[in-house]
Every structure is written in structure tokens, then in C-alpha cells.
Design an enzyme around this catalytic site. Structure first.
Site, PDB file in Angstrom:
ATOM      1  N   LYS A  92     -21.141   4.548 -12.666  1.00 28.68           N
ATOM      2  CA  LYS A  92     -21.329   5.969 -12.989  1.00 28.68           C
ATOM      3  C   LYS A  92     -20.308   6.411 -14.041  1.00 28.68           C
ATOM      4  O   LYS A  92     -20.639   7.109 -14.994  1.00 28.68           O
ATOM      5  CB  LYS A  92     -21.159   6.826 -11.730  1.00 28.68           C
ATOM      6  CG  LYS A  92     -22.370   6.833 -10.809  1.00 28.68           C
ATOM      7  CD  LYS A  92     -22.034   7.594  -9.539  1.00 28.68           C
ATOM      8  CE  LYS A  92     -23.214   7.660  -8.576  1.00 28.68           C
ATOM      9  NZ  LYS A  92     -24.355   8.417  -9.109  1.00 28.68           N
ATOM     10  N   ALA A 130      -2.866  -1.306  12.317  1.00 28.25           N
ATOM     11  CA  ALA A 130      -1.773  -1.455  13.275  1.00 28.25           C
ATOM     12  C   ALA A 130      -0.823  -0.258  13.183  1.00 28.25           C
ATOM     13  O   ALA A 130      -0.392   0.292  14.195  1.00 28.25           O
ATOM     14  CB  ALA A 130      -1.020  -2.754  13.007  1.00 28.25           C
ATOM     15  N   ARG A 131      -0.544   0.161  11.921  1.00 25.29           N
ATOM     16  CA  ARG A 131       0.369   1.281  11.699  1.00 25.29           C
ATOM     17  C   ARG A 131      -0.189   2.576  12.283  1.00 25.29           C
ATOM     18  O   ARG A 131       0.529   3.371  12.880  1.00 25.29           O
ATOM     19  CB  ARG A 131       0.624   1.422  10.192  1.00 25.29           C
ATOM     20  CG  ARG A 131       1.687   2.406   9.799  1.00 25.29           C
ATOM     21  CD  ARG A 131       2.299   2.071   8.434  1.00 25.29           C
ATOM     22  NE  ARG A 131       1.295   1.846   7.399  1.00 25.29           N
ATOM     23  CZ  ARG A 131       0.685   2.826   6.722  1.00 25.29           C
ATOM     24  NH1 ARG A 131       0.972   4.073   6.973  1.00 25.29           N
ATOM     25  NH2 ARG A 131      -0.215   2.542   5.791  1.00 25.29           N
ATOM     26  N   GLU A 170       6.477  16.600  -3.599  1.00 32.50           N
ATOM     27  CA  GLU A 170       7.903  16.904  -3.655  1.00 32.50           C
ATOM     28  C   GLU A 170       8.653  15.993  -4.643  1.00 32.50           C
ATOM     29  O   GLU A 170       9.543  16.427  -5.377  1.00 32.50           O
ATOM     30  CB  GLU A 170       8.474  16.766  -2.234  1.00 32.50           C
ATOM     31  CG  GLU A 170       9.913  17.214  -2.037  1.00 32.50           C
ATOM     32  CD  GLU A 170      10.237  18.571  -2.643  1.00 32.50           C
ATOM     33  OE1 GLU A 170       9.386  19.482  -2.558  1.00 32.50           O
ATOM     34  OE2 GLU A 170      11.352  18.711  -3.221  1.00 32.50           O
ATOM     35  N   HIS A 227      -6.759  13.639  -6.409  1.00 33.74           N
ATOM     36  CA  HIS A 227      -7.313  12.670  -5.455  1.00 33.74           C
ATOM     37  C   HIS A 227      -8.581  13.204  -4.812  1.00 33.74           C
ATOM     38  O   HIS A 227      -8.645  14.386  -4.478  1.00 33.74           O
ATOM     39  CB  HIS A 227      -6.329  12.402  -4.315  1.00 33.74           C
ATOM     40  CG  HIS A 227      -5.112  11.631  -4.726  1.00 33.74           C
ATOM     41  ND1 HIS A 227      -4.221  11.132  -3.821  1.00 33.74           N
ATOM     42  CD2 HIS A 227      -4.647  11.260  -5.936  1.00 33.74           C
ATOM     43  CE1 HIS A 227      -3.252  10.491  -4.446  1.00 33.74           C
ATOM     44  NE2 HIS A 227      -3.485  10.569  -5.746  1.00 33.74           N
ATOM     45  N   GLU A 243     -12.004   6.114  -2.416  1.00 36.75           N
ATOM     46  CA  GLU A 243     -10.896   6.981  -2.826  1.00 36.75           C
ATOM     47  C   GLU A 243     -10.794   6.952  -4.338  1.00 36.75           C
ATOM     48  O   GLU A 243     -10.640   5.884  -4.932  1.00 36.75           O
ATOM     49  CB  GLU A 243      -9.566   6.526  -2.209  1.00 36.75           C
ATOM     50  CG  GLU A 243      -8.423   7.464  -2.588  1.00 36.75           C
ATOM     51  CD  GLU A 243      -7.042   6.960  -2.167  1.00 36.75           C
ATOM     52  OE1 GLU A 243      -6.642   7.204  -1.028  1.00 36.75           O
ATOM     53  OE2 GLU A 243      -6.381   6.306  -3.000  1.00 36.75           O
ATOM     54  N   ARG A 273      -9.782  -1.278  -7.016  1.00 34.25           N
ATOM     55  CA  ARG A 273      -9.292  -2.337  -6.144  1.00 34.25           C
ATOM     56  C   ARG A 273      -9.923  -2.220  -4.752  1.00 34.25           C
ATOM     57  O   ARG A 273     -10.224  -1.138  -4.274  1.00 34.25           O
ATOM     58  CB  ARG A 273      -7.766  -2.348  -6.074  1.00 34.25           C
ATOM     59  CG  ARG A 273      -7.117  -1.210  -5.299  1.00 34.25           C
ATOM     60  CD  ARG A 273      -6.586  -1.715  -3.940  1.00 34.25           C
ATOM     61  NE  ARG A 273      -6.028  -0.640  -3.113  1.00 34.25           N
ATOM     62  CZ  ARG A 273      -6.756   0.173  -2.378  1.00 34.25           C
ATOM     63  NH1 ARG A 273      -8.069   0.086  -2.394  1.00 34.25           N
ATOM     64  NH2 ARG A 273      -6.199   1.097  -1.636  1.00 34.25           N
ATOM     65  N   GLU A 326       7.417   4.739 -10.415  1.00 33.27           N
ATOM     66  CA  GLU A 326       7.905   5.280  -9.142  1.00 33.27           C
ATOM     67  C   GLU A 326       7.515   4.357  -7.999  1.00 33.27           C
ATOM     68  O   GLU A 326       8.307   4.079  -7.099  1.00 33.27           O
ATOM     69  CB  GLU A 326       7.329   6.687  -8.940  1.00 33.27           C
ATOM     70  CG  GLU A 326       7.949   7.460  -7.795  1.00 33.27           C
ATOM     71  CD  GLU A 326       7.203   7.292  -6.481  1.00 33.27           C
ATOM     72  OE1 GLU A 326       7.718   7.741  -5.457  1.00 33.27           O
ATOM     73  OE2 GLU A 326       6.097   6.693  -6.478  1.00 33.27           O
ATOM     74  N   SER A 384      -4.046  -5.972   4.325  1.00 32.24           N
ATOM     75  CA  SER A 384      -3.601  -4.575   4.232  1.00 32.24           C
ATOM     76  C   SER A 384      -4.392  -3.684   5.182  1.00 32.24           C
ATOM     77  O   SER A 384      -3.850  -2.725   5.739  1.00 32.24           O
ATOM     78  CB  SER A 384      -3.774  -4.035   2.823  1.00 32.24           C
ATOM     79  OG  SER A 384      -3.186  -4.869   1.894  1.00 32.24           O
TER      80      SER A 384
END
Ligand code: GTP
Ligand code: MG
Length: 238
Positions: free
Chosen positions: A55, A90-91, A148, A155, A174, A78, A189, A84
């Protein structure tokens, strides 16, 4: 073994079908069916990326033809790796079932669009999301409301239909849209963040914040110059 355990093995690559000839037949059948389900699960996200990038490529090509300039500098995508995915599951402490992963992780498929100018990020966002087969699930405008640390980007979590032989499946993608300057800042960063294992010295954080402001000023100047030149074009043709 439970299906969740099998899924964990499938995702982490611990499952090796060639070693399975000692296992019970029913177990092998379970694992094979799970592996098929998993391949299909990942494939849907790959196809969703293909749908969105197609698109965008179409918009890019058509826009350059009609308007004689290209709002999209760069397009990348990606697919989150199984490792991952499992680490995030798990996180977040969510049960590792396909349904749970589908509902909880919004960034298995990721597409990043880099534009020359800030106004183009919104233009591209509108052109993409105005297409009637795309559903917007969430928008986070970090351009209007920077984070911050100085991070800027537009996004969105979008849902696109993927047509399989068995029917249509809505799949989440995303999408991050940003300028070249924002992208330059975010890449550095990100590198620094991981280099310091997420514990960046305050002085460096301050410098990054200053750099983010400098990047924004550059964006503003470039946009103004671009507008001025565009104005000249119009004047000379009159
Ligand atoms: P995750 O943090 O990815 O689980 O999602 P979230 O719900 O916090 O969403 P958000 O929109 O804040 O961030 C999603 C993605 O944007 C991240 O995975 C990064 O790729 C990018 N991102 C967000 N914040 C930053 C930041 O401060 N620096 C950089 N370099 N990238 C960021
Ligand atoms: Mg985050």
C-alpha cells in the site's frame, strides 16, 4: 505435555522434530500440528507487512508521479523473532497461547516510514488510514506530544485484512512514521539505551534531549524552506 509448554518449545526453537522418533505417536502429532499452527501464525504477520508495505509503495509511486515529489524517504519493516515474542510474553506474564499472544502483542509486525518533512508524516498517515480496509486500533502521536526523553514519532496500531485460503483474518501491524531527523535521533538513542543496558548517565540523557530539540529545529527550518521553494515554483509558472 501441555499445549502451552509445546508452544513455548516451538517458539524458542527447543523443539526438534527429528529427535522425536522415540516419543509417543500422539505427542509427535501434537507437536507437528502445533508447529503448523505456529508457522501459519507467523505467516499472517508477514503477509500483513506485505499488505501494508505494498500500500505504501503504491502511494509513494503514485504521489511522486502526480505531485512531482516524494513524501516517503524510506520504508522498512520487521517481523518480531519468536525469541523476542517469547521474551515479551514472559515479561508481560501472559499465558503463551496463540489467542493471548495475538491479543496482547501489537508489534509482531512492524513497519517504519521515514518522511522528509513533518507535514508529510501526517499526510502519509491519512493517505494510509483513509483506505477503507484499514482499521485504526490505536494512535500515539509522539510528534505532538514528545516523550520525556525527547522521542518523536507518529505511532499507530492498524488492523489489515489478510486473505487466506480458509478466509479472511484481521492482523495487527505497528506503524511508526517519522522524519529523517527524528529517525536519526531515535536510532542513536536506541543504541545508547542498550549500550548502557537501559541505565544511561544523566549527562548523556540531557545531551540527547538537547539533540532532540536541535533535530526538531532542523525539521522546522527544512519544512519552511521547502514551503518557500514550493511557493517560488507556483509563482514562476504563473
Ligand atoms: P513497547 O514499549 O514496544 O512494548 O510498546 P508501547 O506500548 O510502550 O508503545 P510505544 O508506542 O510507546 O513504543 C513502541 C515502539 O516505539 C518501541 O518498540 C520502539 O520501537 C519505539 N519507541 C518508543 N519509545 C522510544 C524511545 O524513547 N526511543 C526510541 N529510540 N524508540 C522508541
Ligand atoms: Mg514502550
Amino acid at each position: 505435555p501441555s499445549r502451552d509448554l509445546l508452544l513455548h518449545e516451538a517458539l524458542t526453537g527447543e523443539m526438534n522434530l527429528s529427535e522425536l522418533h522415540f516419543a509417543e505417536n500422539s505427542h509427535i502429532a501434537d507437536m507437528k500440528s502445533l508447529r503448523n499452527d505456529f508457522t501459519r501464525f507467523m505467516m499472517l504477520y508477514k503477509f500483513a507487512i506485505d499488505e501494508v508495505t505494498t500500500k505504501i509503495s503504491i502511494l509513494q509511486e503514485e504521489f511522486s508521479l502526480v505531485h512531482d515529489y516524494n513524501p516517503i524517504e524510506h520504508l522498512s519493516s520487521r517481523l518480531k523473532s519468536p525469541e523476542s515474542i517469547m521474551a515479551k510474553v514472559a515479561r508481560l506474564q501472559c499465558e503463551p497461547s496463540f489467542d493471548n499472544i495475538r491479543n496482547t502483542l501489537h508489534d509482531i509486525a512492524g513497519v517504519r516510514i521515514t518522511c522528509s518533512f513533518v507535514s508529510d508524516t501526517y499526510k502519509v498517515f491519512d493517505m494510509l488510514t483513509n483506505q477503507k480496509d484499514i482499521r485504526i486500533l490505536e494512535v500515539k502521536d509522539y510528534i505532538k506530544n514528545p516523550k520525556e526523553n525527547g522521542y518523536k514519532s507518529l505511532h499507530a496500531i492498524l488492523e489489515v485484512p489478510v486473505f487466506m485460503s480458509t478466509g479472511v483474518e484481521p492482523v495487527k501491524v505497528e506503524v511508526q512514521i517519522r522524519t529523517i531527523a527524528m529517525d536519526f535521533w531515535a536510532s542513536l538513542e536506541h543504541k545508547i539505551y542498550y549500550k548502557y543496558n537501559k541505565d544511561v548517565p544523566v549527562a548523556l540523557l540531557d545531551e540527547l534531549k538537547v539533540a532532540a530539540t536541535t533535530a526538531s529545529q532542523l525539521d522546522a527550518t527544512m519544512e519552511r524552506l521547502h514551503d518557500e521553494v514550493k511557493q517560488l515554483d507556483v509563482d514562476t509558472t504563473m
